[in-house]
Every structure is written in C-alpha cells, then in structure tokens.
Design a protein around this motif. Structure first.
Motif, short mmCIF file in Angstrom:
data_model
loop_
_atom_site.label_atom_id
_atom_site.label_comp_id
_atom_site.label_asym_id
_atom_site.label_seq_id
_atom_site.Cartn_x
_atom_site.Cartn_y
_atom_site.Cartn_z
N ILE A 1 95.32 -28.06 -2.83
CA ILE A 1 96.27 -27.38 -3.70
C ILE A 1 96.00 -25.89 -3.57
O ILE A 1 94.87 -25.43 -3.79
CB ILE A 1 96.13 -27.83 -5.16
CG1 ILE A 1 96.39 -29.33 -5.26
CG2 ILE A 1 97.10 -27.04 -6.06
CD1 ILE A 1 96.02 -29.96 -6.57
N CYS A 2 97.03 -25.16 -3.19
CA CYS A 2 96.93 -23.72 -3.02
C CYS A 2 97.43 -23.05 -4.29
O CYS A 2 98.60 -23.20 -4.66
CB CYS A 2 97.75 -23.27 -1.82
SG CYS A 2 97.68 -21.50 -1.55
N THR B 1 99.05 -22.67 6.18
CA THR B 1 98.32 -23.46 7.15
C THR B 1 96.98 -23.81 6.51
O THR B 1 96.43 -23.03 5.73
CB THR B 1 98.10 -22.72 8.49
OG1 THR B 1 97.39 -21.52 8.25
CG2 THR B 1 99.43 -22.42 9.17
N ALA B 2 96.49 -24.99 6.86
CA ALA B 2 95.25 -25.49 6.27
C ALA B 2 94.27 -25.87 7.38
O ALA B 2 94.07 -27.05 7.66
CB ALA B 2 95.55 -26.69 5.37
N PRO B 3 93.67 -24.86 8.03
CA PRO B 3 92.74 -25.18 9.11
C PRO B 3 91.52 -25.92 8.59
O PRO B 3 91.08 -25.67 7.47
CB PRO B 3 92.35 -23.81 9.67
CG PRO B 3 92.64 -22.85 8.58
CD PRO B 3 93.75 -23.43 7.77
N GLY C 1 88.26 -24.25 6.79
CA GLY C 1 88.59 -22.84 6.59
C GLY C 1 89.45 -22.65 5.36
O GLY C 1 89.90 -23.61 4.74
N ARG C 2 89.69 -21.41 5.03
CA ARG C 2 90.54 -21.09 3.89
C ARG C 2 92.01 -21.37 4.23
O ARG C 2 92.41 -21.36 5.39
CB ARG C 2 90.40 -19.62 3.52
CG ARG C 2 89.02 -19.26 3.03
CD ARG C 2 88.98 -17.80 2.70
NE ARG C 2 87.61 -17.40 2.43
CZ ARG C 2 87.28 -16.21 2.02
NH1 ARG C 2 88.19 -15.28 1.85
NH2 ARG C 2 86.03 -15.92 1.78
N PRO D 1 90.71 -19.45 -0.93
CA PRO D 1 89.65 -20.47 -0.88
C PRO D 1 90.17 -21.82 -1.38
O PRO D 1 90.94 -21.88 -2.34
CB PRO D 1 88.59 -19.91 -1.83
CG PRO D 1 88.90 -18.47 -1.98
CD PRO D 1 90.38 -18.33 -1.79
N ARG D 2 89.76 -22.87 -0.74
CA ARG D 2 90.21 -24.21 -1.11
C ARG D 2 89.73 -24.60 -2.51
O ARG D 2 90.34 -25.42 -3.16
CB ARG D 2 89.73 -25.24 -0.08
CG ARG D 2 90.42 -25.08 1.25
CD ARG D 2 89.84 -26.04 2.28
NE ARG D 2 90.39 -25.78 3.59
CZ ARG D 2 91.33 -26.52 4.17
NH1 ARG D 2 91.81 -27.56 3.55
NH2 ARG D 2 91.77 -26.22 5.36
#
Length: 165
Positions: A96-97, A127-129, A132-133, A155-156
């Motif tokens: 969830i961003c 984008t959700a690598p 990574g953030r 940050p996730r």
C-alpha cells in the motif's frame, strides 16, 4: 450485500489502519453534505482516499487514474479537515503506497506544466521493485516513460503509520 473486489482490496488497507495503536474510529467521508466514494474519515480529523490496482501493466507500472471530480473532492476535504491522504493499494505486489495530498498535487502540477490546459484525468504510476522503495510519478504529456517530476521514493513501511504522525 455481495462482496465486490474493491471491498476486499480496499479492506486490506482499512484493516491495517484499524490495527494501528492510535486508531479510534472510521466513518464514511462526507464533503459538502455528499458522501465521497472510497473515502473515509479516520479518528476525527484524518481523511483518506483509497484506490486499488490489481496488477501492473506490461510496463511494470500500476496505474491509478484521478478524475477532475475526484481531485475536486480531495481539495474540498483539504478545506475542512486537518490532514488528507491518498492510499493506493498495489494488489499483486501486496503493498500500500501512502501519499499526502500535497505529494499528489505536486505530481499533478508537474504533469500540468507539460501540457496546455487542464486534462480530464491524471494517471499516477507506481513501480514496486523487489527489495526497494515504491516509485511514484506522473509522466510528461505525450512522452511515455518520461516522468514529469523526479519519482517519489516511498518506503514500503510508510503505511499506515504516517496517517497518525
């Protein structure tokens, strides 16, 4: 009542909010006497607007569309409540961003600066690598893959805690 996909996907965000130690209440959000779809009042002064993307596009981006009406509701909420946030559920990534209303406005303004006049809607891309953030941005008008503004690195673990800071 039948369960719709949005009940399950947006419910994931609402569960995390409800489990936070500073959570006390959740209510539908009313702005100027009208109930706002997929928006809620958390505790007594925090508004959240929720959207979800089931899976990324072939480009690897989750796409969230904000109509002029939705942006107007968000701006109306900012006039009446202390804090306003946008929470974007990336279902397949299981993340969830969380964005502040100001962060969303900066992205939309950057997009508007690349085109003449207002557009009917704006796309926010995430984008959700792995490991990574989350990277959040809008593209320059007419130029796919060219961000209108340096992507925000979120940050996730930002959500849901930042709602209560």
């Amino acid at each position: 009542m039948k369960i719709r996909t949005q009940h399950m996907t947006l419910g994931a965000a609402l569960m995390q909010i409800a489990e936070h130690e500073r959570f006390t209440a959740i209510n539908p959000l009313y702005v100027r006497g009208n109930k706002v779809t997929n928006a809620f009042l958390i505790n007594d002064s925090t508004c959240i607007f929720l959207k979800y993307g089931s899976e990324p596009k072939p480009t690897g981006e989750y796409q969230f569309t904000f109509t002029a009406e939705q942006i107007s509701s968000l701006e109306d909420a900012e006039e009446h409540y202390r804090t306003v946030f946008v929470c974007l559920v990336c279902v397949e990534a299981q993340d969830i961003c969380g964005l502040t209303a100001d962060e969303l406005h900066r992205m939309i303004t950057a997009r508007q600066d690349t085109v003449e006049g207002d557009e009917e809607s704006y796309q926010v891309l995430i984008t959700a690598p792995e490991n990574g953030r989350l990277r959040v941005y809008t593209n320059t008008a007419g130029r796919r893959g060219v961000p209108a503004l340096e992507p925000l690195l979120i940050p996730r673990n930002r959500f849901p805690g930042f709602l209560f800071e």
